[in-house]
Design a protein around this motif. Structure first.
Motif, short mmCIF file in Angstrom:
data_model
loop_
_atom_site.label_atom_id
_atom_site.label_comp_id
_atom_site.label_asym_id
_atom_site.label_seq_id
_atom_site.Cartn_x
_atom_site.Cartn_y
_atom_site.Cartn_z
N LEU A 59 -27.67 -51.41 -10.19
CA LEU A 59 -26.79 -52.56 -10.39
C LEU A 59 -25.76 -52.69 -9.28
CD1 LEU A 59 -26.16 -52.76 -14.24
CD2 LEU A 59 -27.85 -53.91 -12.83
N ALA A 60 -25.27 -51.56 -8.77
CA ALA A 60 -24.33 -51.62 -7.65
C ALA A 60 -25.01 -52.23 -6.41
CB ALA A 60 -23.81 -50.22 -7.33
N THR A 61 -26.27 -51.87 -6.20
CA THR A 61 -27.02 -52.44 -5.09
C THR A 61 -27.22 -53.94 -5.28
OG1 THR A 61 -28.21 -50.34 -4.82
CG2 THR A 61 -29.17 -52.29 -3.78
N LEU A 62 -27.48 -54.34 -6.52
CA LEU A 62 -27.64 -55.76 -6.82
C LEU A 62 -26.37 -56.53 -6.51
CD1 LEU A 62 -29.25 -58.13 -7.99
CD2 LEU A 62 -28.47 -57.43 -10.27
N VAL A 63 -25.23 -55.97 -6.86
CA VAL A 63 -23.94 -56.63 -6.58
C VAL A 63 -23.76 -56.81 -5.07
CG1 VAL A 63 -21.43 -56.34 -6.66
CG2 VAL A 63 -22.80 -55.85 -8.69
N ILE A 64 -24.10 -55.78 -4.29
CA ILE A 64 -23.97 -55.86 -2.84
C ILE A 64 -24.88 -56.94 -2.27
CG2 ILE A 64 -24.36 -54.60 -0.68
CD1 ILE A 64 -23.56 -52.04 -2.21
N VAL A 65 -26.12 -56.98 -2.76
CA VAL A 65 -27.08 -57.98 -2.28
C VAL A 65 -26.60 -59.39 -2.62
CG1 VAL A 65 -29.43 -58.88 -2.55
CG2 VAL A 65 -29.04 -56.41 -2.37
N LEU A 66 -26.09 -59.58 -3.84
CA LEU A 66 -25.60 -60.90 -4.23
C LEU A 66 -24.39 -61.30 -3.39
CD1 LEU A 66 -25.90 -60.71 -8.13
CD2 LEU A 66 -27.24 -62.13 -6.58
N ARG A 67 -23.50 -60.35 -3.13
CA ARG A 67 -22.35 -60.62 -2.27
C ARG A 67 -22.81 -61.05 -0.87
NH1 ARG A 67 -17.32 -61.47 -4.55
NH2 ARG A 67 -16.77 -59.80 -5.99
#
Length: 202
Positions: free
Chosen positions: A111-119
């Motif tokens: 989920l942390a990776t997903l947040v970075i990708v979305l950012r």
């Protein structure tokens, strides 16, 4: 009826932030009671109260009209700290197996990776959905029950079964929620790419 107006600036000195600070103080207290003393019932109580009252500061902020920037940042951070600290502390003392801990931590990394990708694509973090809240509640609810079951002796066999039921169901929902977040994030990114192509070809 309370209002949900936002306090100007960071709004440090508010009642909701005081509640959050008290909850935060319970994290090192729990670790001390669990690791350095034999007061396991007290450790379970601190954990249950500190984590189980995660809704209090948010409700108080909305009812008093004291929603603040600091509160919006601290409230979810303290919730996450409770889960991660309890997870690692219980693994350290041998209450939780490493495989379970690894499964939870891996979900957090995803989920942390997903947040970075979305950012990276210009999107804010996704809104927490109901399934994620239920999963988090179930996983966290298992922790104080684990403490009681592990240190309470043979007379708490039923508590062990309850703790594992909460933990495994919570973990399953945890990952199901993560998959839903990933699908939602992939759709946002895909739609952004389609829009970019249409603009470029116009």
């Amino acid at each position: 009826m309370g209002n949900s107006q936002t306090v100007e600036g960071w709004g440090i000195w508010t009642w909701p932030n005081l509640v959050t600070a008290v909850r935060m103080a319970g994290i090192p207290l729990f670790c001390y009671l669990l690791v350095a003393t034999d007061h396991y019932w007290q450790a379970a109580t601190v954990l249950a109260i500190g984590g189980g009252t995660d809704w209090v500061d948010g409700q108080l902020a909305r009812r008093l009209g004291q929603v603040s920037k600091l509160g919006k940042m601290l409230d979810p951070m303290v919730d996450r700290l409770y889960i991660m600290t309890a997870l690692l502390a219980l693994t350290y003392v041998g209450v939780l197996p490493g495989l379970f801990t690894l499964a939870v931590l891996l979900r957090e990394v995803v989920l942390a990776t997903l947040v970075i990708v979305l950012r990276w694509h210009g999107y804010p973090p996704l809104q927490v959905h109901f399934l994620g809240k239920v999963a988090t509640t179930m996983v966290f609810a298992s922790f104080p029950v684990f403490v009681i079951a592990y240190f309470g002796g043979p007379s708490f066999t039923g508590a062990t079964a309850l703790a594992w039921a909460l933990a495994w169901w919570g973990l399953a929902l945890y990952w199901l929620g993560a998959i839903m977040y990933m699908v939602q994030g992939a759709r946002l990114i895909r739609s952004a790419r389609i829009e970019a192509r249409s603009v470029a070809s116009a």
